[in-house]
Write an enzyme that holds these catalytic residues in place. Structure first.
Site, short mmCIF file in Angstrom:
data_model
loop_
_atom_site.label_atom_id
_atom_site.label_comp_id
_atom_site.label_asym_id
_atom_site.label_seq_id
_atom_site.Cartn_x
_atom_site.Cartn_y
_atom_site.Cartn_z
N ASP A 308 -0.54 41.80 -3.29
CA ASP A 308 0.54 42.78 -3.16
C ASP A 308 0.29 44.08 -3.92
OD1 ASP A 308 2.13 41.12 -1.54
OD2 ASP A 308 2.93 40.08 -3.29
N TYR A 396 10.09 38.65 -1.38
CA TYR A 396 10.16 38.20 -2.76
C TYR A 396 10.54 39.33 -3.72
CZ TYR A 396 8.87 33.30 -3.14
OH TYR A 396 8.90 31.93 -3.10
#
Length: 644
Positions: A308, A396
């Site tokens: 990420d 998330y």
């Protein structure tokens, strides 16, 4: 007279600005816009499809920063302000160094290695909109009896699986809102959409199968409780904030915002009351990379192995903090800035918060009952300072805390919450499952897929100076040899091993009891012990993927929780600078193979916070926070307890 007053006011303003200055201050919005102007006016500005992917401070050399900090001059010179800029233009990735003082590009070269820079929001937005105008997708939605206006599509990175030649690409997965605000709860399963990012076109479309769509009922994650203003934190701020410089209790440090890392803590030092001196602890610390592989090898899921920070950026994914929910009422908020795809400065409000915390914990206490005729009780409550940010990367939410304690401890916390990544399923009860589903049935027709989270932290510790060593203090069982001296048969002793080279400093935790120490062999306490800090790990977790699995090749650094490398200004990103579609040819595992000397040198410690996540029904529709982290705690650094 008017001119004199104007000059005086100008000089006072400049003096005030310089008093807030720090060489590691992030680029200001004015500087970001100046960089855009410099690049636009260069030859690059006339080339097609110029996009800005990274605009960050090109930091001064470490020795220059430390010299600047230690200088006693009243009027310190501002160190040269430069920026490292990564652009895509004409199908190429170009790395620029822009000098702000001269308004010029100092270097400009084409990157020809594997991997690509992070995606821009514009690219992600355009890729996510493509299916909604694509005839084959419209037909698939119609055949499923769904309303196209209720469909949301999310672009995902695709990784690397041995291809000799790669292009910048995304795969798009789609969800059906239809009565729910929880976008990820109702996946439209069976459809694969491949997008070429350079042309923003769908290059392949596969509609392989259908499964029943999950119900909207029970998917709403919104809280019906109002934020509670009652807090055990003091309403007093409790610290001084001057520009990006924080002063609290016995701590001084600099806090910055980085589009890639998010929070960056630097030049942290602590005041030692016994010596009446400020002492170095941490030159720089931040999260360096994440690795989030999902454990479903099927065609629609195998590629979901995200890095990420390198592919998107924690700073770019920062969520604007909610007062009284994300931070208590005594928090002070700071904004962050980064460059958009056009190079223009973008502002994120309340990107992180700073607050003094008192949570009812005890810093220390003791009750002494052996004094004749009286019991002596004493202690102190625990009070700390927290710097917090939240990065929302798709489904998330990552809550990152840097917590400073008066005893000298730095506690780093990682909280995971948000929405599980789910797949559609034909099953409504676990008793019906007849095939491997690679996860847990958390609702009817909904499987939450097993996965990992690994967050690797960059920790450039300078314990009382930058010549440090890394020591593993092993606890080993020893036998009592003199049976006449003691009825005991065994005890444990400490065996210290100092890592001499990088190959000696890769550790899997939990295999044997040990303390991990960063010591300064050139500085000793009055009692002759090496001053140091101790790395106190959290729950150990390493990647369970096979070494030759392509995602693991890219994230080879997750096979060990602790690494130590020689300091190199350019080595900050554990997965390599160009993480998207990387081949594992750059990054922490590669740098460590150089096997450089690390004893009594300027070293960097890398620590990975890991989670193996088996989903459970209580994680649906939104996951209660789970916590991980580590601590950096003084080890013979002070002469005694610094709280006294």
């Amino acid at each position: 007279m008017t001119i004199t007053l104007f000059v005086l006011a100008f000089l006072l303003q400049c003096s005030s600005t310089l008093s807030l200055y720090h060489p590691l201050d992030p680029l200001s919005p004015e500087e970001i816009n100046q960089i855009k102007l410099i690049v636009d006016k260069s030859k690059l500005g006339s080339l097609p499809n110029l996009t800005f992917h990274s605009v960050d401070l090109e930091e001064p050399d470490k020795k220059d920063v430390l010299n600047w900090l230690s200088s006693n001059k009243q009027n310190k010179n501002v160190l040269s302000r430069q920026a490292k800029v990564v652009v895509r233009v004409g199908g190429e990735t170009r790395e620029l160094v822009v000098d702000l003082a001269s308004g010029s590009i100092k270097s400009n070269h084409v990157y020809t290695g594997h991997g690509y820079p992070p995606f821009t929001f514009n690219e992600l937005f355009q890729a996510g909109r493509l299916p909604l105008q694509y005839p084959k997708f419209k037909n698939s939605i119609m055949k499923r009896g769904l309303n196209l206006s209720e469909v949301s599509c999310v672009p995902l990175t695709v990784g690397w699986y041995g291809e000799k030649i790669t292009k910048r690409a995304l795969r798009v997965t789609c969800y059906y809102r239809g009565g729910s605000v929880n976008v990820y709860a109702r996946p439209i399963e069976g459809i694969s959409i491949f997008v070429d990012v350079e042309s923003i076109q769908i290059t392949m479309y596969i509609d392989r199968f259908r499964v029943p769509l999950a119900k909207a009922e029970g998917t709403d994650f919104r809280s019906n409780q109002a934020a509670d203003s009652v807090t055990c934190n003091s309403t007093e701020k409790g610290f001084k904030l001057q520009g990006n410089n924080v002063n609290w209790a016995n701590w001084k440090f600099h806090v910055g915002f980085d589009a890639r890392a998010g929070i960056v803590i630097s030049t942290a030092s602590i005041f030692d009351a016994k010596t009446q001196k400020s002492r170095q602890v941490l030159y720089k610390g931040h999260v360096s990379e994440t690795f989030v592989p999902y454990m479903d090898p099927e065609n629609e899921w195998y590629f979901r192995t995200f890095m990420d920070i390198g592919e998107f950026g924690f700073g770019r994914s920062a969520s604007s903090l909610q007062p009284l929910i994300d931070c208590p009422e005594n928090a002070v908020y700071m904004d962050g800035y980064w460059a958009g795809a056009d190079g223009q400065a973008q502002k994120m409000q309340r990107v992180f918060c700073i607050f003094e915390r008192y949570s009812g914990d005890i810093a220390w206490r003791h009750a002494e009952i052996n004094n004749p005729g009286k019991v002596i009780r004493s202690g102190q409550r625990e009070k700390s300072l927290v710097v917090r940010m939240v990065a929302t990367v798709g489904n998330y939410d990552y809550v990152l805390d840097w917590e400073f304690k008066k005893c000298g401890t730095i506690k780093v916390g990682v909280d995971l919450t948000g929405i599980l990544l789910m797949k559609g399923s034909p099953y409504t009860n676990s008793g019906q499952i007849s095939t491997t589903v690679y996860g847990t049935l958390v609702a009817e027709n909904t499987v939450a897929v097993n996965h990992d989270h690994f967050l690797t932290f960059y920790l450039d510790l300078d314990v009382d100076g930058n010549a440090n060593s890394f020591v593993k203090a092993k606890l080993q069982t020893a036998s009592v040899t003199d049976v006449n001296a003691s009825p005991r048969k065994s005890y444990w002793k400490v065996v210290r091993e100092t890592a001499k080279r990088e190959a000696d400093a890769r550790f899997r935790l939990g295999l044997e009891p040990a303390d991990f120490l960063i010591v300064n062999p050139n500085k000793k306490s009055k009692l002759g012990n090496e001053v140091g800090y101790r790395l106190i790990p959290g729950q150990p977790a390493t990647s369970l993927l096979a070494d030759d699995d392509y995602p693991q090749i890219r994230a080879a650094y997750t096979k060990y929780q602790v690494w130590v490398t020689a300091y190199n200004k350019s080595e900050r990103w554990a997965g390599g600078f160009y993480a998207d579609r990387s081949h594992g040819e750059d990054g922490l595992a590669v740098w460590s193979k150089r096997n450089r000397m690390i004893e009594n040198k300027d070293i960097v410690v890398w620590y990975t916070v890991g989670f193996h996540h088996i989903p459970y029904q209580e994680d649906f529709p939104v996951m209660p926070t789970i916590h991980g982290g580590f601590e950096l705690r003084p080890a013979n650094f002070f002469q005694s307890n610094p709280l006294l």
